[in-house]
Design an enzyme around this catalytic site. Structure first.
Site, short mmCIF file in Angstrom:
data_model
loop_
_atom_site.label_atom_id
_atom_site.label_comp_id
_atom_site.label_asym_id
_atom_site.label_seq_id
_atom_site.Cartn_x
_atom_site.Cartn_y
_atom_site.Cartn_z
N LYS A 178 -15.83 -7.58 4.31
CA LYS A 178 -14.94 -8.67 4.68
C LYS A 178 -14.71 -8.58 6.18
O LYS A 178 -14.89 -7.52 6.77
CB LYS A 178 -13.64 -8.66 3.90
N HIS A 185 0.85 -1.20 0.00
CA HIS A 185 0.00 0.00 0.00
C HIS A 185 0.88 1.26 0.00
O HIS A 185 0.59 2.24 -0.70
CB HIS A 185 -0.88 0.05 1.26
N SER A 234 -2.68 -7.80 2.86
CA SER A 234 -2.91 -7.70 4.31
C SER A 234 -3.24 -9.09 4.86
O SER A 234 -2.81 -9.43 5.98
CB SER A 234 -4.07 -6.76 4.60
N ARG A 272 -1.88 -5.48 -8.35
CA ARG A 272 -0.83 -6.48 -8.15
C ARG A 272 -0.85 -7.43 -9.34
O ARG A 272 -1.19 -7.04 -10.43
CB ARG A 272 -1.08 -7.23 -6.84
#
Ligand code: ADP
Length: 163
Positions: A41, A17, A130, A92
């Site tokens: 989530k 990030h 994460s 990504r």
């Protein structure tokens, strides 16, 4: 001067990030990092913790002059409130593409005045998330190459209290 907003769950912020923040700051001198309060989530950290951890991590990384905010509800409402012109997201490996494409087109349907802008992450962070960081830390692994030290400390503290 274009204003940009970089939204995410940041549960917690990682070096990936931070890489995107550095790249976005070069094009957008006014940048908001917007931590979403209610993503779909399950999260490890509360919204207050994620904001504090994100602020500390950016200071530790030597990144100043941007604002970390939190928001609830629709991103475009938050973007409007802060006068943003662009929404920043990170890409990504190809797993991000479909979701990001869907979100960008949905946001464009909802509010055509915002452009979504994508920055490609550094090769070394292209598989970092994460979730992986949390999983490694949960099993006692070393995450010091994935997150700033202040984030690692926050993770260890949080995971200790969860045991
Ligand atoms: P969200 O729940 O909104 O996907 P995340 O915090 O997981 O929130 O991610 C926020 C943004 O940062 C997304 O655009 C995501 O693709 C990007 N991102 C996450 N990890 C990385 C990384 N390692 N490198 C570059 N971008 C990343």
């Amino acid at each position: 001067m274009a204003i940009a907003i970089y939204p995410g769950s940041f549960d917690p912020i990682t070096n990936g990030h931070i890489d995107i923040v550095r790249r976005a700051k070069k094009l957008f001198p006014k940048l908001y990092v917007a931590v979403v309060a209610n993503p779909h989530k399950s999260l490890l950290f509360t919204i207050e913790e994620r904001v504090e951890i994100t602020k500390a991590a950016l200071v530790e990384a030597g990144i100043n002059g941007l604002e970390v905010i939190s928001y609830n509800g629709l991103l475009i409402d938050c973007a409007k409130k802060h006068g943003a012109d662009a929404i920043v997201r990170g890409l990504r490996a190809n797993s991000d593409f479909e979701y990001e494409f869907q979100m960008a087109l949905t946001n464009r349907d909802l509010a055509s005045e915002f452009e979504s802008v994508f920055f490609m992450t550094a090769k070394k962070f292209s598989f970092l998330s994460s979730s992986i960081v949390k999983e490694v830390c949960m099993y006692g692994g070393n995450v010091s190459t994935f997150v700033p030290q202040s984030v690692e400390i926050a993770l260890q503290k949080k995971l200790r209290t969860k045991k």
